[in-house]
Write an enzyme that holds these catalytic residues in place. Sequence first.
Site, short mmCIF file in Angstrom:
data_model
loop_
_atom_site.label_atom_id
_atom_site.label_comp_id
_atom_site.label_asym_id
_atom_site.label_seq_id
_atom_site.Cartn_x
_atom_site.Cartn_y
_atom_site.Cartn_z
N THR A 163 5.61 -4.41 10.91
CA THR A 163 6.80 -5.27 11.19
C THR A 163 7.82 -4.11 11.71
O THR A 163 8.79 -4.46 12.62
CB THR A 163 7.15 -6.05 10.11
OG1 THR A 163 6.28 -6.99 10.07
CG2 THR A 163 8.82 -6.66 10.51
N GLU B 83 9.70 -11.94 28.34
CA GLU B 83 8.44 -10.79 28.49
C GLU B 83 7.44 -11.35 29.21
O GLU B 83 7.47 -12.66 29.53
CB GLU B 83 7.91 -10.50 26.91
CG GLU B 83 9.23 -9.73 26.43
CD GLU B 83 8.70 -9.15 24.80
OE1 GLU B 83 7.67 -9.54 24.47
OE2 GLU B 83 9.37 -8.31 24.35
N LYS C 248 0.66 -1.28 0.01
CA LYS C 248 0.03 0.06 0.12
C LYS C 248 0.87 1.27 0.17
O LYS C 248 0.53 2.12 -0.64
CB LYS C 248 -0.94 0.10 1.22
CG LYS C 248 -2.30 0.60 1.05
CD LYS C 248 -3.08 0.16 2.25
CE LYS C 248 -2.75 0.36 3.46
NZ LYS C 248 -4.00 0.10 4.43
N HIS D 164 -2.44 -3.31 23.91
CA HIS D 164 -1.13 -3.23 24.77
C HIS D 164 -1.20 -2.56 25.93
O HIS D 164 -1.83 -1.32 25.79
CB HIS D 164 -0.06 -2.57 23.59
CG HIS D 164 1.17 -3.16 24.30
ND1 HIS D 164 1.81 -2.68 25.26
CD2 HIS D 164 2.06 -4.18 23.80
CE1 HIS D 164 3.00 -3.11 25.36
NE2 HIS D 164 3.34 -4.21 24.48
N GLY E 268 10.15 -5.50 20.95
CA GLY E 268 10.18 -6.40 21.82
C GLY E 268 11.06 -7.52 21.24
O GLY E 268 12.40 -7.97 21.50
N GLY E 269 10.59 -8.22 20.16
CA GLY E 269 11.21 -9.16 19.54
C GLY E 269 10.67 -10.38 19.00
O GLY E 269 9.42 -10.14 18.66
N HIS F 26 -3.67 -2.87 19.63
CA HIS F 26 -2.39 -3.21 19.16
C HIS F 26 -2.19 -4.36 18.32
O HIS F 26 -1.58 -4.25 17.36
CB HIS F 26 -1.60 -3.86 20.42
CG HIS F 26 -0.13 -3.99 20.50
ND1 HIS F 26 0.87 -2.98 19.82
CD2 HIS F 26 0.41 -5.20 20.82
CE1 HIS F 26 1.89 -3.71 19.79
NE2 HIS F 26 1.61 -5.17 20.21
N ARG G 106 -0.92 -10.46 29.17
CA ARG G 106 -1.03 -8.92 28.66
C ARG G 106 -2.60 -8.50 28.80
O ARG G 106 -2.87 -7.36 29.12
CB ARG G 106 -0.92 -9.20 27.31
CG ARG G 106 -0.88 -7.67 26.59
CD ARG G 106 -0.29 -7.71 25.20
NE ARG G 106 1.15 -7.94 25.06
CZ ARG G 106 1.99 -7.49 23.96
NH1 ARG G 106 1.16 -7.58 22.91
NH2 ARG G 106 3.24 -7.72 23.86
N ASP H 236 -7.96 -3.46 5.84
CA ASP H 236 -8.31 -3.74 4.41
C ASP H 236 -8.41 -5.23 4.08
O ASP H 236 -9.12 -5.80 3.37
CB ASP H 236 -7.42 -3.28 3.27
CG ASP H 236 -6.52 -2.28 3.83
OD1 ASP H 236 -7.25 -1.32 4.57
OD2 ASP H 236 -5.66 -1.83 3.22
#
Length: 523
Positions: free
Chosen positions: A43, A113, A35, A231, A48-49, A337, A277, A210
């Site tokens: 990405t 985490e 887009k 988040h 964090g990872g 998030h 979370r 979309d």
Amino acid sequence: MMGETYDVIVVGGGIAGLTAALTASQRARVAVVTKGAVDDGATRWAQGGIAAAVGTDDSPDIHFEDTIAAGRGLCDEDAVRVLVTEGPARVRELTEWGAAFDSHDGVLVAAREAAHSRNRIVHAGGDATGREVETALVRRLRHTGATVLENRHVTALLLDDDGRCAGVEVRASDGSAPAHILGAGAVILASGGSGQLWRNTTNPASATGDGVALAWEAGAEVVGMEFMQFHPTALAVPGAPRFLISEALRGEGAHVIDARGRRFLFDSDAGGELAGRDVVSRAIWEQLQRDGVDHVLLDCRPLGKGVEDRFPTITATCREHGIDITTQPIPIAPAAHYQIGGVRTDVRGASTVPGLFACGEVACSGVHGANRLASNSLIEGAVFGHRAALGALEDIAERPALPPRARSLFVAAEAGGRPDDSLVERLRDSMWDGCGLVRDAAGMRVALAAVEEIAAATSASASLRSVRLHQSATTATVTCRAALLREESRGAHTRSDFPSTRDQWHGVIVMHKERGHRFDRHA
Ligand code: SIN
């Protein structure tokens, strides 16, 4: 207007799409349609990872257990098994493709985490993991024969007379050129999530939902859309974007405190800052309501001065907003998030429409259940991007791509730029106020009426700006309907009118444009 034909078209340029494109381009003619610029998606923003069982004290079995526990009973166990087993190989592949993850003496450094029982979060540049991964993938892609079509908005998936996905209809993202048809043996949808449907989000501007709308219009099943993950710790400074403040800070010892300096998270869960979370987001939300304030605080002082080296991006961004994280707590609040639900796929990434595959955030492979474990999304993109490519290659081996004789599901005709801003804001406010972190039936009905009205108002017009808003409103409508149907609280879906988890909802809501919805009960 008729355009070229490819074996495989990948829609999206994040980790899922680019992994799919790199895998497929070894054996097929591939086009990647994005887009914005190819590296413009979510990405790149990941901090964090990547969660993978790479440590000597870890194993796919332990990663499996943690993922299942986080998913609150709704994970697809076969898909989770695939994720945790194939994850380490995909991390090795990313390294071979040029991603430089943080390491010490040649051994990957893995962080902790929330809700992970081991240190398994592989990261790069401290908190710049997404940027490193995206840069490596794009660099690698430039050395393949894949065609990259940037700044193209996909307005429709094309179906042939047998109902098979046979290409895409695209427009220049600024609406400056007429619709263009690209034929394909198979299409892999990897267009990301929908955080921008909510007023407050950590997501980039491109995350407008979309992909789900495209698949929905094409007749694909969609599942789990009630599970939007909020988040817990997004920057909450008036006028500033809700920049993500990584969960990894809590993993390394940062405290969530109220205005009086109290660590209130322990009131709701013994895990405190390292609880799931869903639990942490809800506890912060409730604290905001109790105190009548718009933020609580993340105190990074327990990490000492080393925090600046370990989290350079967060340190710099906070500094831009006048916050020195070595001496001052960061104002934070939850924000939309991650879209846990999406286009229903099997473990090959195949959707329920022949020829259409999906991977990454737009897809629902079932790995996240009702609550995604932190940092399981980049690894899902890599594992299922790879699988979707293999699935598509297998599929087209039986059926080579032909120039499309396909019908468009939505023919965009007029030029047009950005959607009408006031309608976009109305949609985002409606979703935040009525279908937010804590919902009830009355609020969701108001939100649903608003987004249905926007969908109806944009369906008749054929300008590109209307198509884009129509896609967002379609995805918002599916989300509100799913959230209204699930009369319980589970994982990321919290209802004040149904506060408990109920056994009768132990399963997934599967939705379809023509057939309505059904409930698939888990065993
Ligand atoms: C974070 O760094 O907190 C985000 C990781 C994730 O959403 O998985």
